[in-house]
Motif scaffolding. Structure first.
Motif, PDB file in Angstrom:
ATOM      1  N   LEU A  38       0.846  -1.201   0.000  1.00  0.00           N
ATOM      2  CA  LEU A  38       0.000   0.000   0.000  1.00  0.00           C
ATOM      3  C   LEU A  38       0.875   1.242   0.000  1.00  0.00           C
ATOM      4  CD1 LEU A  38      -0.083   1.320   3.128  1.00  0.00           C
ATOM      5  CD2 LEU A  38      -1.380  -0.738   3.537  1.00  0.00           C
ATOM      6  N   HIS A  39       0.295   2.346  -0.436  1.00  0.00           N
ATOM      7  CA  HIS A  39       0.985   3.631  -0.545  1.00  0.00           C
ATOM      8  C   HIS A  39       0.521   4.529   0.595  1.00  0.00           C
ATOM      9  CE1 HIS A  39       2.260   7.508  -2.186  1.00  0.00           C
ATOM     10  NE2 HIS A  39       3.068   6.827  -2.996  1.00  0.00           N
ATOM     11  N   LEU A  40       1.447   4.959   1.451  1.00  0.00           N
ATOM     12  CA  LEU A  40       1.064   5.736   2.623  1.00  0.00           C
ATOM     13  C   LEU A  40       0.459   7.086   2.227  1.00  0.00           C
ATOM     14  CD1 LEU A  40       0.964   5.832   5.680  1.00  0.00           C
ATOM     15  CD2 LEU A  40       3.294   6.737   5.696  1.00  0.00           C
ATOM     16  N   GLY A  41       0.968   7.693   1.162  1.00  0.00           N
ATOM     17  CA  GLY A  41       0.410   8.972   0.730  1.00  0.00           C
ATOM     18  C   GLY A  41      -1.050   8.850   0.335  1.00  0.00           C
ATOM     19  N   GLU A  42      -1.423   7.791  -0.387  1.00  0.00           N
ATOM     20  CA  GLU A  42      -2.821   7.583  -0.768  1.00  0.00           C
ATOM     21  C   GLU A  42      -3.686   7.373   0.474  1.00  0.00           C
ATOM     22  OE1 GLU A  42      -2.962   4.335  -3.440  1.00  0.00           O
ATOM     23  OE2 GLU A  42      -1.874   5.365  -5.051  1.00  0.00           O
TER      24      GLU A  42
END
Length: 531
Positions: A386-390
């Motif tokens: 997963l992408h922390l920014g998203e």
């Protein structure tokens, strides 16, 4: 009797003595040590008798010097004006000591002109050694040592072991020479690496654990540096400059080389500096001991806090189970009744307002029960990419959609090409939402919230800053304890949930107060979850 090149077994200790010494048996000189051989001149024939030795060393037409020059001693030596090879004429003291047998004695040559300098050097270095013991940083120890020796009129440098290479540490050398050398090497001297195999004389210093005194420094410089740099150093320092390379050991393992250069560097002074190098190693070992002790104390404190937190969660979990069971059933009945009442057409304005207030409070109570269960329930992350920014952007969108949500400006910035995390999306979304909600509720209108998502050596960092009241005068880590309140209308559970989720992923969580006001929280998450 002709002198021999190897000392008799009983006098082998004279081999490494920095003071010139000779062994006399009956009427012949049977041994001169390396320091005396250097005094006579490299390659010179050893003298065969004491008379020849004196004749070759005494300056022409000079007899004994005024005895007042002698140091305070029960048996002062005979002070003579000596003309040594490669040295200006100066005074040396001749002391006669008994040998192993009645037919033998040892002649020692003392440097009269260096006596006061050695005494001053010893006093200065003793004071520096006491200061080094208070240092808590290895670089600070080396800087202090270099400065202390430099003040006594010597140029100083440290060569530190770096794998199979040596690199320069703190130094006190001619600034123009260092700058010119850096231009020739094309980099700072601290970045230049010298292969250990290319410097056998320094390897010998470490292997033998004994200092090496260089009556001719330039010979060593030519072996160590590139020809252009060596030529530069030879032009910079005056002829007759001497040098010393002394080993530094820390915890019984080689650490590096302490080097000193100067015209006034005598064998006696070299012995003092060799002892000082040993004290530098002791100070470095002291730094490491304190660092290890602090690390162990920090780990012990962490384990103790973790134990207390687990015990608290155990008790809280038992209470939460009872509360959830006893509260959720009545809450369900209340919300069902609210749904029925909202369809009632005969409710007036006051009735509608009362039903809405009842529903709002019931939902708030249900949120409290849910948060309480989130704090105490076991967390077993199910990681996926997963992408922390998203995740941050999604959480902000959900918070802004909630009725009555606080909406001060939010400045979100993230690094490009952030790596993906292996983390539990549901749990991490929960933690990020609580963290952002906390900042949005704390920020005053028209205060701002700053969010940064960056790549760090440990993985990915999420920092959230607000311009609110900050954290009161307590240990910032206490805000992660269940029911610790910083606002009158808070529940004290959101940040506790954040901490549990981050720790379940093997990350770190920190809190603090910004110098300009407000609070700052940071989550550091590894790319792969750790236990």
């Amino acid at each position: 009797m002709a002198p021999v090149s190897v000392p008799p077994a009983e006098y082998r200790l004279l081999e490494g003595l920095p003071l010139p010494a000779a062994v006399v048996r009956e009427a012949g000189v049977v041994y001169v040590n390396p320091a005396l051989a250097q005094l006579l001149g490299p390659g010179a024939r050893p003298p065969s008798t004491p008379t020849e030795l004196l004749t070759r060393l005494l300056a022409p037409g000079q007899g004994p010097v005024d005895p007042a020059r002698a140091p305070l001693s029960p048996e002062p030596p005979l002070w003579l004006r000596v003309r040594a090879a490669r040295e200006p004429e100066h005074v040396r003291g001749l002391r006669r000591l008994p040998g192993i047998t009645p037919a033998e004695h040892v002649l020692l040559w003392l440097d009269a002109e260096g006596e006061d300098a050695v005494l001053r050097l010893s006093e200065a270095l003793a004071m520096a050694a006491s200061e080094m013991l208070r240092c808590r940083d290895e670089h600070a120890v080396l800087e202090l040592a270099a400065e202390a020796v430099h003040r006594q009129g010597f140029h100083v440098s440290f060569m530190l072991l770096d794998g199979e290479s040596l690199r320069h540490g703190p130094m006190r050398q001619d600034a123009d020479t260092v700058a010119a050398a850096e231009r020739l090497y094309g980099k700072a001297m601290s970045e230049v690496r010298f292969p250990r195999a290319s410097m056998p004389h320094l390897e010998a210093v470490l292997a033998q654990r004994r200092a090496l005194f260089h009556p001719d420094l330039f010979e060593v410089v030519r072996r160590l540096h590139a020809p252009e740099v060596a030529s530069l150093i030879v032009r910079t320092y005056p002829p007759g400059t001497r040098g010393l390379d002394a080993p530094i050991f820390v915890g019984g393992k080689p650490y590096g080389i302490f080097s000193a250069q100067g015209l006034m560097l005598t064998p006696a002074g070299a012995g003092t500096l060799e002892l000082f190098a040993q004290l530098v190693g002791g100070a470095l070992e002291n730094v490491r001991h304190h660092r290890d002790t602090e690390a162990r104390l920090a780990e012990l404190s962490r384990l103790q806090e973790e134990l207390v937190a687990r015990e608290r969660l155990t008790v809280l979990g038992e209470a939460a189970g009872v509360v959830a069971h006893e509260v959720r059933n009545p809450l369900g009945a209340i919300l069902n009744a609210v749904a029925v009442l909202k369809r009632e057409a005969r409710l007036g304005t006051a009735g509608i307002s009362a039903v809405e207030m009842l529903e709002e409070e019931a939902i708030r109570l249900e949120d409290i029960v849910r948060d309480l269960l989130d704090v105490v329930r076991p967390l077993e992350p199910r990681p996926r990419p997963l992408h922390l920014g998203e995740l941050v952007r999604r959480a902000l969108g959900l918070l802004r959609e909630r009725p009555g949500a606080a909406s001060p400006p939010v400045d979100v910035r993230e690094d490009e090409d952030l790596p993906l995390l292996q983390a539990d999306e549901t749990l991490l979304q929960l933690a990020v939402t609580h963290l952002l909600r906390n900042a949005l509720q704390a920020a005053p209108e028209p205060g701002a919230v700053r969010v940064r998502v960056t790549r760090v050596p440990e993985g990915v960092s999420l920092s959230v800053e607000d311009t609110g009241a900050g954290i009161p005068g307590v240990d910032p880590q206490r805000v992660f304890e269940p029911f610790f309140l910083t606002r009158a209308n808070g529940r004290g559970l959101g940040l506790a949930i954040v901490r549990r989720v981050v720790l379940a992923h093997g990350g770190q969580v920190r809190a603090g107060t910004r110098p300009e006001g407000g609070a700052r929280f940071e989550l550091v998450l590894p790319l792969e979850p750790r236990a």
